[in-house]
Design a protein around this motif. Structure first.
Motif, mmCIF file in Angstrom:
data_model
loop_
_atom_site.group_PDB
_atom_site.id
_atom_site.type_symbol
_atom_site.label_atom_id
_atom_site.label_comp_id
_atom_site.label_asym_id
_atom_site.label_seq_id
_atom_site.Cartn_x
_atom_site.Cartn_y
_atom_site.Cartn_z
ATOM 1 N N LYS A 176 -2.197 1.240 6.933
ATOM 2 C CA LYS A 176 -2.353 0.042 7.059
ATOM 3 C C LYS A 176 -3.788 -0.345 7.755
ATOM 4 O O LYS A 176 -4.032 -1.383 8.464
ATOM 5 C CB LYS A 176 -1.139 -0.526 7.904
ATOM 6 C CG LYS A 176 0.083 -0.495 7.164
ATOM 7 C CD LYS A 176 0.237 -1.360 6.164
ATOM 8 C CE LYS A 176 1.798 -1.048 5.426
ATOM 9 N NZ LYS A 176 2.873 -1.507 6.342
ATOM 10 N N ALA A 178 -5.328 -13.663 1.646
ATOM 11 C CA ALA A 178 -5.070 -12.721 2.058
ATOM 12 C C ALA A 178 -5.216 -11.649 0.527
ATOM 13 O O ALA A 178 -4.653 -12.241 -0.399
ATOM 14 C CB ALA A 178 -4.127 -12.033 2.867
ATOM 15 N N ALA A 226 -10.899 -7.531 0.747
ATOM 16 C CA ALA A 226 -9.788 -7.779 1.687
ATOM 17 C C ALA A 226 -10.511 -8.274 2.892
ATOM 18 O O ALA A 226 -10.119 -9.334 3.519
ATOM 19 C CB ALA A 226 -9.137 -6.367 2.330
ATOM 20 N N MET A 276 -5.561 -3.523 6.811
ATOM 21 C CA MET A 276 -4.709 -4.806 7.035
ATOM 22 C C MET A 276 -5.024 -5.149 8.657
ATOM 23 O O MET A 276 -5.386 -6.135 8.886
ATOM 24 C CB MET A 276 -3.328 -4.775 6.806
ATOM 25 C CG MET A 276 -2.466 -5.708 7.372
ATOM 26 S SD MET A 276 -0.689 -5.618 7.138
ATOM 27 C CE MET A 276 -0.638 -5.910 5.244
ATOM 28 N N HIS A 286 -4.456 -7.749 0.187
ATOM 29 C CA HIS A 286 -3.919 -6.438 0.966
ATOM 30 C C HIS A 286 -4.405 -5.256 0.190
ATOM 31 O O HIS A 286 -4.579 -5.089 -1.085
ATOM 32 C CB HIS A 286 -2.452 -6.213 1.167
ATOM 33 C CG HIS A 286 -1.830 -7.457 1.837
ATOM 34 N ND1 HIS A 286 -2.336 -7.878 3.056
ATOM 35 C CD2 HIS A 286 -0.916 -8.400 1.391
ATOM 36 C CE1 HIS A 286 -1.701 -9.053 3.441
ATOM 37 N NE2 HIS A 286 -0.877 -9.396 2.695
ATOM 38 N N HIS A 287 -4.865 -4.399 0.860
ATOM 39 C CA HIS A 287 -5.068 -2.967 0.279
ATOM 40 C C HIS A 287 -4.691 -2.013 1.266
ATOM 41 O O HIS A 287 -5.323 -1.164 1.970
ATOM 42 C CB HIS A 287 -6.724 -2.810 0.439
ATOM 43 C CG HIS A 287 -7.327 -1.583 -0.137
ATOM 44 N ND1 HIS A 287 -6.371 -0.992 -1.461
ATOM 45 C CD2 HIS A 287 -8.398 -0.724 -0.101
ATOM 46 C CE1 HIS A 287 -7.126 0.026 -1.658
ATOM 47 N NE2 HIS A 287 -8.320 0.221 -0.989
ATOM 48 N N ASN A 288 -3.462 -1.770 1.101
ATOM 49 C CA ASN A 288 -2.580 -0.714 2.035
ATOM 50 C C ASN A 288 -2.331 0.579 1.535
ATOM 51 O O ASN A 288 -1.595 0.998 0.674
ATOM 52 C CB ASN A 288 -1.147 -1.423 2.236
ATOM 53 C CG ASN A 288 -1.392 -2.824 3.079
ATOM 54 O OD1 ASN A 288 -2.265 -2.873 3.866
ATOM 55 N ND2 ASN A 288 -0.363 -3.570 2.860
ATOM 56 N N THR A 315 -8.746 -6.184 9.350
ATOM 57 C CA THR A 315 -9.322 -7.398 8.902
ATOM 58 C C THR A 315 -8.501 -8.409 9.829
ATOM 59 O O THR A 315 -9.221 -9.564 10.173
ATOM 60 C CB THR A 315 -9.063 -7.555 7.348
ATOM 61 O OG1 THR A 315 -7.661 -7.270 7.055
ATOM 62 C CG2 THR A 315 -9.987 -6.866 6.435
ATOM 63 N N ASN A 316 -7.452 -8.419 10.191
ATOM 64 C CA ASN A 316 -6.511 -9.108 10.763
ATOM 65 C C ASN A 316 -7.087 -9.080 12.274
ATOM 66 O O ASN A 316 -7.335 -10.092 13.065
ATOM 67 C CB ASN A 316 -5.302 -8.860 11.091
ATOM 68 C CG ASN A 316 -4.345 -9.283 9.896
ATOM 69 O OD1 ASN A 316 -4.760 -10.155 9.127
ATOM 70 N ND2 ASN A 316 -3.349 -8.772 9.389
ATOM 71 N N THR A 365 7.121 -14.076 0.465
ATOM 72 C CA THR A 365 6.118 -13.019 0.233
ATOM 73 C C THR A 365 6.927 -11.639 -0.144
ATOM 74 O O THR A 365 6.388 -10.804 -1.029
ATOM 75 C CB THR A 365 5.131 -12.798 1.409
ATOM 76 O OG1 THR A 365 4.505 -13.815 1.862
ATOM 77 C CG2 THR A 365 4.225 -11.646 1.421
ATOM 78 N N LYS A 372 -10.017 -12.291 4.271
ATOM 79 C CA LYS A 372 -9.631 -12.810 5.687
ATOM 80 C C LYS A 372 -10.740 -13.240 6.742
ATOM 81 O O LYS A 372 -10.453 -13.871 7.418
ATOM 82 C CB LYS A 372 -8.982 -11.573 6.238
ATOM 83 C CG LYS A 372 -7.604 -11.401 5.707
ATOM 84 C CD LYS A 372 -6.593 -12.095 6.758
ATOM 85 C CE LYS A 372 -5.178 -11.718 6.439
ATOM 86 N NZ LYS A 372 -4.297 -12.586 7.182
#
Length: 239
Positions: free
Chosen positions: A143, A85, A103, A146, A87-89, A149-150, A181, A107
């Motif tokens: 978010k 992963a 991102a 995230m 992340h780009h939050n 992509t999820n 994490t 993913k």
């Protein structure tokens, strides 16, 4: 269902630490020949040295040429688990184009390239396990990438399961997991986060590494499960 991976080769991309390493460890315990793939090839080799019947290899999930080279070197594998992963939050107004692309590469695009280069040499009994996440079903400010992509991972497994059949393709969607994490957070902040999550979901606790490892190894051996996203998040979607 008896869980055994005797004589099978399991490639874990992102397997040098945290959940990936835990999955690789369990696969080795179940008799698999494990290949740990990571962008840092030295870290992959070091992680593999701690397991029986394992090796490390350099795979950059964001670089198709790296994936193609790994596929050529390894030949056929029985199973692939991809935990990577990026992340780009940040708020939508602060999005960075290149980080958004990265991102999606980690993913979605990278796993598609894994399927492109590895699936042709995988056996009919093979499988691919990808990682989605509860953020896809729980929109929250900051978010978006995230979550999107999820969510895309969940659709990807449905389509890949159809196209790659009989190779099985599934995803795990974790919630908040105490997997290492979060260890970079101050201990008090981490405890407050975990307590808050535990109090807000039906399971009344955060997830453990074992929760995810159990789900992953079940999917690797569940021969009649394909195209599914398995939610391992203590009921967080309904909270």
């Amino acid at each position: 269902m008896a869980q055994t991976l005797d004589g099978q080769t399991v490639l874990v991309v992102g397997g040098a630490k945290n959940l990936g390493l835990a999955i690789a460890t369990r696969a080795a315990e179940l008799g698999a020949h494990v290949v740990i793939g990571a962008r840092d090839g030295d870290a992959a080799v070091t992680a593999a040295a701690g397991l029986e019947n394992a090796r490390g290899i350099s795979i950059d999930i964001t670089d198709e040429s790296s994936i193609a080279a790994a596929a050529a070197e390894l030949g056929g594998v029985d199973h692939i688990v991809a935990t990577a992963a990026a992340h780009h939050n940040v708020p939508v107004t602060a999005l960075d184009h290149d980080k958004v692309v990265t991102a999606f590469e980690a993913k979605v695009i990278g796993p598609l390239m894994l399927a492109k280069h590895f699936a042709p040499a995988m056996p009919a009994t093979g499988s691919i396990v990808l990682f989605s996440g509860v953020a896809a079903w729980k929109p929250a400010p900051g978010k978006a990438i995230m979550g999107i992509t999820n969510g895309a991972v969940s659709f990807a497994v449905s389509h890949l399961a159809k196209e790659l059949a009989p190779i099985r393709v599934n995803a795990i969607s974790p919630g908040i997991i105490d997997s290492g994490t979060w260890d970079g957070m101050p201990e008090s902040d981490r405890a407050a986060l975990f307590d808050g999550v535990a109090g807000s979901i039906p399971a009344r606790r955060v997830g453990t590494t074992a929760d995810i490892v159990d789900a992953a190894t079940w999917l690797l051996t569940a021969g009649f499960v394909s195209g599914e996203t398995i939610h391992v998040e203590g009921g967080a979607r309904s909270a």
